[in-house]
Design an enzyme around this catalytic site. Structure first.
Site, PDB file in Angstrom:
ATOM      1  N   THR A 379       0.711  -1.117  -0.068  1.00 20.40           N
ATOM      2  CA  THR A 379      -0.118  -0.137   0.235  1.00 20.40           C
ATOM      3  C   THR A 379       1.004   1.221   0.006  1.00 20.40           C
ATOM      4  O   THR A 379       2.179   1.171  -0.038  1.00 20.40           O
ATOM      5  CB  THR A 379      -0.851  -0.235   1.396  1.00 20.40           C
ATOM      6  N   ASN A 399      -3.831  -3.705  -2.606  1.00 28.46           N
ATOM      7  CA  ASN A 399      -3.729  -4.734  -1.832  1.00 28.46           C
ATOM      8  C   ASN A 399      -2.249  -5.456  -1.879  1.00 28.46           C
ATOM      9  O   ASN A 399      -1.326  -4.957  -1.452  1.00 28.46           O
ATOM     10  CB  ASN A 399      -4.648  -5.598  -1.731  1.00 28.46           C
ATOM     11  N   SER A 451      -7.133  -1.678   6.939  1.00 29.98           N
ATOM     12  CA  SER A 451      -6.381  -1.194   8.250  1.00 29.98           C
ATOM     13  C   SER A 451      -5.803   0.234   7.529  1.00 29.98           C
ATOM     14  O   SER A 451      -5.238   0.615   8.541  1.00 29.98           O
ATOM     15  CB  SER A 451      -5.179  -2.096   8.292  1.00 29.98           C
ATOM     16  N   GLY A 471       1.282  -0.762   4.947  1.00 29.15           N
ATOM     17  CA  GLY A 471       1.882  -2.003   5.876  1.00 29.15           C
ATOM     18  C   GLY A 471       0.702  -2.976   6.336  1.00 29.15           C
ATOM     19  O   GLY A 471       1.004  -3.390   7.522  1.00 29.15           O
TER      20      GLY A 471
HETATM   21  N1  GLY Z   1      -5.325  -3.974   1.510  1.00 28.69           N
HETATM   22  C1  GLY Z   1      -4.746  -3.451   2.776  1.00 28.69           C
HETATM   23  C2  GLY Z   1      -5.846  -2.736   3.527  1.00 28.69           C
HETATM   24  O1  GLY Z   1      -6.642  -2.193   3.163  1.00 28.69           O
HETATM   25  O2  GLY Z   1      -5.695  -2.485   4.766  1.00 28.69           O
END
Ligand code: GLY
Length: 567
Positions: A379, A399, A451, A471
């Site tokens: 990310t 992702n 996240s 991360g």
């Molecule tokens: N794809 C990582 C997140 O959205 O946390």
């Protein structure tokens, strides 16, 4: 996570890239354990940028010179990253941003959505990696709509102006970095044919660091997006190219899904910590909920009174993170799922969590539900702030690196695999080996739990920091600890970002510490207090803040490539 040979750029304010100060990134192993300051932040007085590519910072600076505001800069930086850093910021991704234009902090949610033909059992009879690689992994991209809506609401310069430099970089080319090459090599086997065509020199041959990459297809897609704004991406020949790529790789994305994509404007969560007000990303990110819990526990346990990086402080930080992550598996998209925020953020629950912490011994807790989640570290984040505290803090992702590996054939647009952030197979581990909650099952139009934690910090009514990180779940702990270092330890932003960190996400019951940054003695002492300790990688934080002198500091994480600069 070693970057021993890569160059990183620290762009002196007001200087051109060609005269930028180049700092050879030290081998991480040369950092002394628990060393305090590694560099100094770049400083300016007008507007500063921290971003994962030096090209993006240079483009941002041009927009500042043209009189652009922080949103104009953020949009131009985003478009540039779509050219230079497609593995995490291609137009086929999605994300979130917190925006402060003076009146109130706004949240824009341009997260991908599940296509209409999906369902909670969508992956039941599909290949094991169907939510990771190939068309079935692709959610409806949100990044272009996010950039457009942000600009429509707050932009000052003309939309078309923001495209000039990114399009030039795609057309005339840019020099690929070591990180770019590594990612293309790592994705070679997962790419569809178009991915290999667009991101390799020819069959079996990769670009070398420093070589030039031109993207003529992407220029056309950018031109269409510039001319027709969202309909130039979500309808017409660009949308067709994307849908075709997904369908021919086993997915079910339709032109209707593309046309129906909408961003959401949300209200931030807020937390108070040591006299600061912190604006946090609400669900569908778990980031704000976890960070709000953590700031509350840090204050209740008076962690800031411990010496920075002492074993007492590290131990308490791990215990705080463990408890703050405990509720993550209960969360999901608020349009589809009732998040138990009243419970998780209640004084009663947080007092109970604080009461269970002992200074001498790590304690395990029972899960609220079955398990929690680990997700991607592919990310990116960037932050822009001006002298008045106007700011954009934006996180964007595909992702996995290059997402699903599916790239559109004509325009070379890399597409996300955000579907893997859903609970794709209830009760079974996701690509990072863990199990997610039931509020996060796949449903058409739903956004997967994230996240990503773009964050803003206010002091005495003035915005003073814009920060965030890539991360996966380590975004949350990384961003939290960088803010904590500035607020609790009074460190400058660069020192705060480079400082050793740890991560605990409740399950597994393990403290992940920065590899080679914390002394073996300290690790042994943590083990003696009952922690299972593992050396691992950390989130790559990027931020801008206004310091006590009123200067704007911008800093990026030496754990990865990046640049900081402005005026
Ligand atoms: N794809 C990582 C997140 O959205 O946390």
């Amino acid at each position: 996570m070693h970057h021993n040979s890569s160059l990183k750029f620290r762009i002196a304010p007001g200087k051109l890239l060609t005269t930028a100060v180049l700092i050879v990134t030290m081998s991480i192993s040369t950092f002394l354990p628990a060393q305090r300051a590694f560099a100094i932040p770049a400083e300016g007085s007008k507007m500063m940028i921290s971003a994962p590519s030096p090209y993006a910072v240079e483009v941002g600076k041009k927009i500042i010179e043209q009189g652009g505001n922080v949103v104009d800069v953020a949009v131009a930086v985003g478009l540039t990253l779509a050219v230079t850093s497609p593995y995490f910021a291609a137009l086929g991704g999605g994300g979130f941003a917190l925006i402060n234009m003076g009146d109130e902090v706004e949240v824009i949610d341009f997260r991908e959505t599940a296509p209409g033909k999906t369902s909670p059992s969508y992956y039941k009879d599909k290949a094991k990696d169907a939510s990771i690689t190939g068309g079935a992994a692709v959610g409806v991209p949100g990044f272009p709509a996010g950039l457009y809506e942000m600009h429509k609401k707050h932009g000052k310069l003309r939309w078309s102006k923001l495209f000039a430099e990114p399009m030039r970089l795609a057309d005339k080319g840019f020099n690929v970095s070591g990180a770019w090459v590594k990612r293309a090599k790592r994705t070679e086997k997962r790419f569809n044919d178009a991915g290999r065509k667009h991101f390799m020199k020819k069959v079996g041959v990769h670009y070398k660091p420093g070589e030039k990459l031109t993207q003529k297809g992407l220029v056309k897609a950018l031109k269409e997006f510039k001319r027709k704004n969202v309909s130039g991406f979500y309808e017409g020949f660009v949308a067709k190219d994307i849908v075709q790529a997904v369908k021919s790789s086993g997915g079910d994305l339709t032109l209707e899904d593309m046309k129906n994509y909408k961003v959401r404007w949300l209200k931030p969560l807020t937390a108070n910590y040591l006299g600061h007000k912190i604006y946090l990303m609400p669900p569908p990110s778990s980031g704000g909920v976890v960070m709000k819990s953590a700031f509350s526990l840090l204050e209740k346990l008076k962690v800031h009174e411990k010496a920075p990086l002492s074993v007492d402080e590290l131990h308490l930080m791990a215990e705080v993170l463990k408890r703050s992550f405990r509720g993550r598996a209960t969360l999901g998209d608020p349009d589809f799922h009732k998040n138990p925020l009243d419970y998780l953020l209640s004084e009663e629950y947080l007092n109970e969590m604080a009461k269970g912490v002992s200074l001498s011994k790590a304690k395990s807790l029972k899960p609220i539900t079955l398990k929690t989640i680990v997700d991607s570290n592919e990310t990116t984040h960037y932050a822009v702030m001006d002298k008045n505290g106007k700011a954009v803090s934006l996180t964007v992702t595909l992702n996995g690196s290059y997402g699903s590996g599916v790239v559109s054939n004509r325009f070379g647009i890399a597409l996300n695999n955000e579907m893997d952030d859903f609970t794709t197979r209830p009760g079974q581990p996701n690509m990072y080996g863990l199990i997610q909650g039931m509020g996060n099952t796949v449903e058409p139009g739903k956004r997967p739990l994230s996240s990503m934690s773009p964050t803003l910090v206010e002091k005495e009514g003035k915005m003073v920091m814009a920060i965030g990180a890539p991360g996966g779940p380590r975004i949350i702990s990384g961003t939290l600890q960088a803010i904590y270092r500035v607020l609790a330890s009074d460190w400058d932003l660069d020192s705060a970002i480079q400082a050793p960190r740890l991560h605990h996400q409740f399950l597994p019951d393990t403290v992940f510490v920065d590899r080679n940054r914390i002394s073996p003695d300290a690790l042994e002492l943590l083990r003696k207090r009952g922690h299972k300790v593992e050396e691992s990688w950390g989130a790559r934080v990027k931020g801008v803040r206004i310091n006590e002198e009123g200067h704007i500091e911008a800093a990026f994480d030496a754990r990865s490539e990046g640049a900081a600069g402005g005026y």
